[in-house]
Design a protein around this motif. Sequence first.
Motif, PDB file in Angstrom:
ATOM      1  N   HIS A  24       0.855  -1.185   0.000  1.00 13.64           N
ATOM      2  CA  HIS A  24       0.000   0.000   0.000  1.00 13.64           C
ATOM      3  C   HIS A  24       0.890   1.233   0.000  1.00 13.64           C
ATOM      4  CE1 HIS A  24      -3.578  -2.320   0.853  1.00 13.64           C
ATOM      5  NE2 HIS A  24      -3.039  -2.817   1.949  1.00 13.64           N
ATOM      6  N   ASN A  25       0.308   2.369  -0.382  1.00 12.34           N
ATOM      7  CA  ASN A  25       0.988   3.643  -0.225  1.00 12.34           C
ATOM      8  C   ASN A  25       0.002   4.644   0.366  1.00 12.34           C
ATOM      9  OD1 ASN A  25      -0.632   4.589  -2.389  1.00 12.34           O
ATOM     10  ND2 ASN A  25       0.982   4.268  -3.886  1.00 12.34           N
ATOM     11  N   VAL A  26       0.497   5.810   0.723  1.00 19.48           N
ATOM     12  CA  VAL A  26      -0.342   6.896   1.222  1.00 19.48           C
ATOM     13  C   VAL A  26      -0.061   8.093   0.324  1.00 19.48           C
ATOM     14  CG1 VAL A  26      -0.822   8.459   3.152  1.00 19.48           C
ATOM     15  CG2 VAL A  26      -0.297   6.039   3.589  1.00 19.48           C
ATOM     16  N   THR A  46      -8.344  19.473   7.366  1.00 21.77           N
ATOM     17  CA  THR A  46      -8.812  18.125   7.069  1.00 21.77           C
ATOM     18  C   THR A  46      -8.138  17.687   5.790  1.00 21.77           C
ATOM     19  OG1 THR A  46     -10.917  18.484   8.178  1.00 21.77           O
ATOM     20  CG2 THR A  46     -10.837  16.686   6.572  1.00 21.77           C
ATOM     21  N   TYR A  47      -7.457  16.557   5.852  1.00 21.66           N
ATOM     22  CA  TYR A  47      -6.607  16.089   4.758  1.00 21.66           C
ATOM     23  C   TYR A  47      -7.034  14.700   4.323  1.00 21.66           C
ATOM     24  CZ  TYR A  47      -3.898  19.837   6.893  1.00 21.66           C
ATOM     25  OH  TYR A  47      -3.516  21.044   7.429  1.00 21.66           O
ATOM     26  N   GLY A  48      -7.445  14.594   3.075  1.00 20.78           N
ATOM     27  CA  GLY A  48      -7.813  13.308   2.518  1.00 20.78           C
ATOM     28  C   GLY A  48      -6.597  12.625   1.923  1.00 20.78           C
ATOM     29  N   PHE A  49      -6.590  11.293   1.988  1.00 20.02           N
ATOM     30  CA  PHE A  49      -5.513  10.529   1.370  1.00 20.02           C
ATOM     31  C   PHE A  49      -6.069   9.216   0.847  1.00 20.02           C
ATOM     32  CE2 PHE A  49      -5.417   9.642   5.922  1.00 20.02           C
ATOM     33  CZ  PHE A  49      -5.267   8.273   6.008  1.00 20.02           C
ATOM     34  N   HIS A  50      -5.306   8.575  -0.013  1.00 18.46           N
ATOM     35  CA  HIS A  50      -5.745   7.330  -0.636  1.00 18.46           C
ATOM     36  C   HIS A  50      -4.535   6.481  -1.009  1.00 18.46           C
ATOM     37  CE1 HIS A  50      -5.012  10.197  -3.888  1.00 18.46           C
ATOM     38  NE2 HIS A  50      -4.706   9.139  -4.638  1.00 18.46           N
ATOM     39  N   CYS A  51      -4.817   5.244  -1.327  1.00 22.21           N
ATOM     40  CA  CYS A  51      -3.806   4.320  -1.841  1.00 22.21           C
ATOM     41  C   CYS A  51      -4.003   4.254  -3.352  1.00 22.21           C
ATOM     42  CB  CYS A  51      -3.981   2.933  -1.210  1.00 22.21           C
ATOM     43  SG  CYS A  51      -2.882   1.668  -1.903  1.00 22.21           S
ATOM     44  N   THR A  52      -2.975   4.591  -4.114  1.00 21.76           N
ATOM     45  CA  THR A  52      -3.103   4.569  -5.573  1.00 21.76           C
ATOM     46  C   THR A  52      -3.069   3.148  -6.131  1.00 21.76           C
ATOM     47  OG1 THR A  52      -0.714   4.824  -5.925  1.00 21.76           O
ATOM     48  CG2 THR A  52      -2.048   6.852  -5.814  1.00 21.76           C
ATOM     49  N   ILE A  53      -2.713   2.188  -5.315  1.00 22.44           N
ATOM     50  CA  ILE A  53      -2.631   0.787  -5.750  1.00 22.44           C
ATOM     51  C   ILE A  53      -4.006   0.131  -5.703  1.00 22.44           C
ATOM     52  CG2 ILE A  53      -1.560  -1.450  -5.255  1.00 22.44           C
ATOM     53  CD1 ILE A  53       0.719   0.265  -3.890  1.00 22.44           C
ATOM     54  N   GLY A  81     -10.606   2.863  -4.271  1.00 26.50           N
ATOM     55  CA  GLY A  81     -11.573   2.903  -3.183  1.00 26.50           C
ATOM     56  C   GLY A  81     -10.955   2.862  -1.792  1.00 26.50           C
ATOM     57  N   MET A  82      -9.634   2.783  -1.707  1.00 26.07           N
ATOM     58  CA  MET A  82      -8.958   2.763  -0.406  1.00 26.07           C
ATOM     59  C   MET A  82      -8.639   4.224  -0.051  1.00 26.07           C
ATOM     60  SD  MET A  82      -5.755   0.413   0.705  1.00 26.07           S
ATOM     61  CE  MET A  82      -5.015   0.563   2.314  1.00 26.07           C
ATOM     62  N   ASN A  83      -9.556   4.850   0.706  1.00 26.45           N
ATOM     63  CA  ASN A  83      -9.484   6.269   1.039  1.00 26.45           C
ATOM     64  C   ASN A  83      -9.649   6.477   2.539  1.00 26.45           C
ATOM     65  OD1 ASN A  83      -9.687   7.143  -1.829  1.00 26.45           O
ATOM     66  ND2 ASN A  83     -11.684   6.187  -1.622  1.00 26.45           N
ATOM     67  N   ALA A  84      -9.134   7.593   3.030  1.00 26.58           N
ATOM     68  CA  ALA A  84      -9.305   7.931   4.441  1.00 26.58           C
ATOM     69  C   ALA A  84      -9.125   9.436   4.608  1.00 26.58           C
ATOM     70  CB  ALA A  84      -8.330   7.150   5.315  1.00 26.58           C
ATOM     71  N   THR A  85      -9.411   9.914   5.818  1.00 28.76           N
ATOM     72  CA  THR A  85      -9.307  11.345   6.111  1.00 28.76           C
ATOM     73  C   THR A  85      -8.650  11.542   7.475  1.00 28.76           C
ATOM     74  OG1 THR A  85     -11.340  11.744   4.889  1.00 28.76           O
ATOM     75  CG2 THR A  85     -10.628  13.475   6.370  1.00 28.76           C
TER      76      THR A  85
END
Length: 86
Positions: free
Chosen positions: A29-31, A68-75, A78-82
């Motif tokens: 995974h990545n962030v 508030t900072y959103g992030f995701h896994c580019t791999i 739908g793998m997202n978080a805040t």
Amino acid sequence: MGASSFSPGTRTVTGGTTVTWQNQSGVGHNVTWDNAAGRNAALAGDGTGDIPEFSSGSHTRLFNAAGTYGFHCTIHAGMNATLTVQ
């Protein structure tokens, strides 16, 4: 991190907190921050900004700036978080 999700999906911390992303799933995974604000807010822990792919261990970033900072896994789509920094 799980096999296909960030847990928790939302997290709130106070300014000056070092946040740890831990991956024991064995799945890479990545962030990746959704925008420059998140990338710029992710200060030196074991690096700054985005976190490159890793399948085990942990990475840290220090957050001082409120927002508030959103992030995701580019791999994994739908793998997202805040992350909210108060």
